[in-house]
Design a protein around this motif. Structure first.
Motif, mmCIF file in Angstrom:
data_model
loop_
_atom_site.group_PDB
_atom_site.id
_atom_site.type_symbol
_atom_site.label_atom_id
_atom_site.label_comp_id
_atom_site.label_asym_id
_atom_site.label_seq_id
_atom_site.Cartn_x
_atom_site.Cartn_y
_atom_site.Cartn_z
ATOM 1 N N VAL A 240 5.460 -6.835 4.520
ATOM 2 C CA VAL A 240 4.318 -6.124 5.100
ATOM 3 C C VAL A 240 4.778 -5.164 6.197
ATOM 4 C CG1 VAL A 240 2.062 -6.362 6.194
ATOM 5 C CG2 VAL A 240 2.878 -8.152 4.654
ATOM 6 N N TYR A 241 5.428 -5.713 7.210
ATOM 7 C CA TYR A 241 5.861 -4.912 8.355
ATOM 8 C C TYR A 241 6.777 -3.778 7.875
ATOM 9 C CZ TYR A 241 7.633 -3.753 12.999
ATOM 10 O OH TYR A 241 7.966 -3.093 14.157
ATOM 11 N N GLY A 242 6.423 -2.552 8.271
ATOM 12 C CA GLY A 242 7.219 -1.392 7.881
ATOM 13 C C GLY A 242 6.896 -0.844 6.503
ATOM 14 N N HIS A 243 5.856 -1.387 5.845
ATOM 15 C CA HIS A 243 5.535 -0.974 4.481
ATOM 16 C C HIS A 243 4.174 -0.298 4.378
ATOM 17 C CE1 HIS A 243 9.027 -2.846 2.576
ATOM 18 N NE2 HIS A 243 8.865 -3.854 3.427
ATOM 19 N N VAL A 244 3.664 0.276 5.483
ATOM 20 C CA VAL A 244 2.368 0.940 5.448
ATOM 21 C C VAL A 244 2.373 2.037 4.386
ATOM 22 C CG1 VAL A 244 2.998 2.567 7.297
ATOM 23 C CG2 VAL A 244 0.593 2.071 6.836
ATOM 24 N N GLY A 245 1.279 2.119 3.611
ATOM 25 C CA GLY A 245 1.161 3.119 2.560
ATOM 26 C C GLY A 245 1.741 2.689 1.230
ATOM 27 N N GLU A 246 2.473 1.573 1.232
ATOM 28 C CA GLU A 246 3.039 1.062 -0.014
ATOM 29 C C GLU A 246 2.080 0.075 -0.667
ATOM 30 O OE1 GLU A 246 6.983 -0.446 0.576
ATOM 31 O OE2 GLU A 246 7.549 1.186 1.920
ATOM 32 N N ALA A 247 2.340 -0.256 -1.926
ATOM 33 C CA ALA A 247 1.460 -1.149 -2.672
ATOM 34 C C ALA A 247 1.676 -2.597 -2.256
ATOM 35 C CB ALA A 247 1.707 -0.995 -4.162
ATOM 36 N N CYS A 248 0.564 -3.290 -2.035
ATOM 37 C CA CYS A 248 0.618 -4.726 -1.752
ATOM 38 C C CYS A 248 1.144 -5.449 -2.989
ATOM 39 C CB CYS A 248 -0.783 -5.230 -1.395
ATOM 40 S SG CYS A 248 -0.930 -7.028 -1.332
ATOM 41 N N PRO A 249 2.172 -6.302 -2.842
ATOM 42 C CA PRO A 249 2.714 -7.026 -4.002
ATOM 43 C C PRO A 249 1.696 -7.939 -4.665
ATOM 44 C CG PRO A 249 4.245 -7.114 -2.162
ATOM 45 C CD PRO A 249 2.966 -6.548 -1.628
ATOM 46 N N ASN A 250 0.647 -8.326 -3.945
ATOM 47 C CA ASN A 250 -0.355 -9.230 -4.509
ATOM 48 C C ASN A 250 -1.393 -8.525 -5.373
ATOM 49 O OD1 ASN A 250 0.743 -11.537 -3.379
ATOM 50 N ND2 ASN A 250 -0.524 -11.426 -1.539
ATOM 51 N N CYS A 251 -1.879 -7.384 -4.869
ATOM 52 C CA CYS A 251 -3.026 -6.763 -5.535
ATOM 53 C C CYS A 251 -2.824 -5.304 -5.933
ATOM 54 C CB CYS A 251 -4.263 -6.869 -4.650
ATOM 55 S SG CYS A 251 -4.175 -5.840 -3.158
ATOM 56 N N GLY A 252 -1.785 -4.673 -5.419
ATOM 57 C CA GLY A 252 -1.516 -3.286 -5.768
ATOM 58 C C GLY A 252 -2.189 -2.266 -4.871
ATOM 59 N N ASN A 253 -3.153 -2.687 -4.034
ATOM 60 C CA ASN A 253 -3.761 -1.765 -3.081
ATOM 61 C C ASN A 253 -2.757 -1.409 -1.990
ATOM 62 O OD1 ASN A 253 -6.912 -1.472 -3.543
ATOM 63 N ND2 ASN A 253 -6.325 -3.543 -4.132
#
Length: 276
Positions: A240-253
């Motif tokens: 999560v940390y440092g991954h703003v704008g990237e896809a959530c591994p759980n849901c893709g949002n």
């Protein structure tokens, strides 16, 4: 800022470098690093032997002979490194402990935020900020029942609650973002409103995250290095940390970022439930 896993790694790497050594001389290039009496710090430490180094949360406890302890908080960018007394001084070296064996331990701090205190061993909770801290993750005191009871009394958001150190000690911005995402709890959730089953899940995630981060020798995302000058390895596992704008591994949002009490906070607006 070095959090509990990073400070634990510093402790483990410092011990073989300095344990058993006797202090010959102390030099304060920037005296404000020492929060207790400066002259006493300089005068009392020569002749003292380093017996061991303990830690509580983000504090290092350098145990000395004659019942003395140096309590050291690294704050944002404090670092220790072993050198020799005649080595060229870096502009950010602020304290030097010269040893009788011809080596020297230097404290380096770009922002000068770190602090040291010389106290009587065993008085940490009475004389330093340790007295205001909650229990550490994975300690026998940090039980599910304790965590549930404490959160029920907190009516502010869970991000600030975990960061204020009064319930669980040693967590900082990086690990709080990670465990809240893993537990699917929105950072603005009111702590007292989070269901008990989710609090139990959060308790489990905190313990697990800190254990793994310690095994990986901490997280280096800015300037953190251990006492041997090595970076940590846990940054490769951050989801999560440092991954703003990237896809959530759980849901893709996409992960979003907000400010919570001035701290950058990354979260998934779809996965993480806001309990109000």
């Amino acid at each position: 800022m070095p959090e509990m896993p990073e400070v634990e790694t510093v402790r483990r790497t410092l011990i073989p470098l300095v344990k058993g050594k006797t202090i010959k001389k102390v030099t304060l290039w920037y005296p404000k690093i020492v929060a207790t009496d400066h002259q006493q710090f300089i005068d009392e430490l020569p002749g003292k032997k380093i017996l061991d180094i303990d830690r509580y949360a983000k504090y290092l406890l350098i145990r000395l002979s004659d019942n003395l302890t140096i309590v050291s908080h690294l704050r944002m960018e404090g670092k220790y490194h072993l050198t020799t007394p005649d080595a060229p001084k870096d502009k950010h070296d602020h304290v030097q402990f010269e040893f009788t064996d011809g080596t020297a331990l230097r404290y380096n701090d770009v922002r000068k935020f770190g602090r040291m205190q010389l106290i009587l061993t065993g008085t940490e909770r009475q004389t330093t900020g340790i007295g205001k801290l909650g229990y550490e993750p994975n300690s026998k005191e940090f039980t599910e029942a304790y965590f549930i009871a404490k959160l029920k009394r907190k009516h502010k958001n869970i991000k600030n609650t975990l960061l204020d150190q009064s319930i669980v000690a040693g967590l900082g911005n990086i690990y709080v973002d990670e465990v809240l995402w893993q537990s699917k709890i929105h950072p603005l959730s009111i702590a007292s409103k989070i269901p008990e089953d989710k609090v139990k899940e959060l308790h489990t995630k905190i313990n697990h995250e800190i254990s793994i981060a310690i095994k990986m020798r901490g997280t280096t995302v800015h300037t953190y290095l251990d006492a041997n000058g090595n970076a940590g390895g846990f940054q490769k596992m951050l989801q999560v940390y440092g991954h703003v704008g990237e896809a959530c591994p759980n849901c893709g949002n996409k992960f979003e970022k907000i400010k919570v009490n001035g701290r950058g906070t990354t979260f998934c607006p779809h996965c993480q439930v806001n309990y109000q």
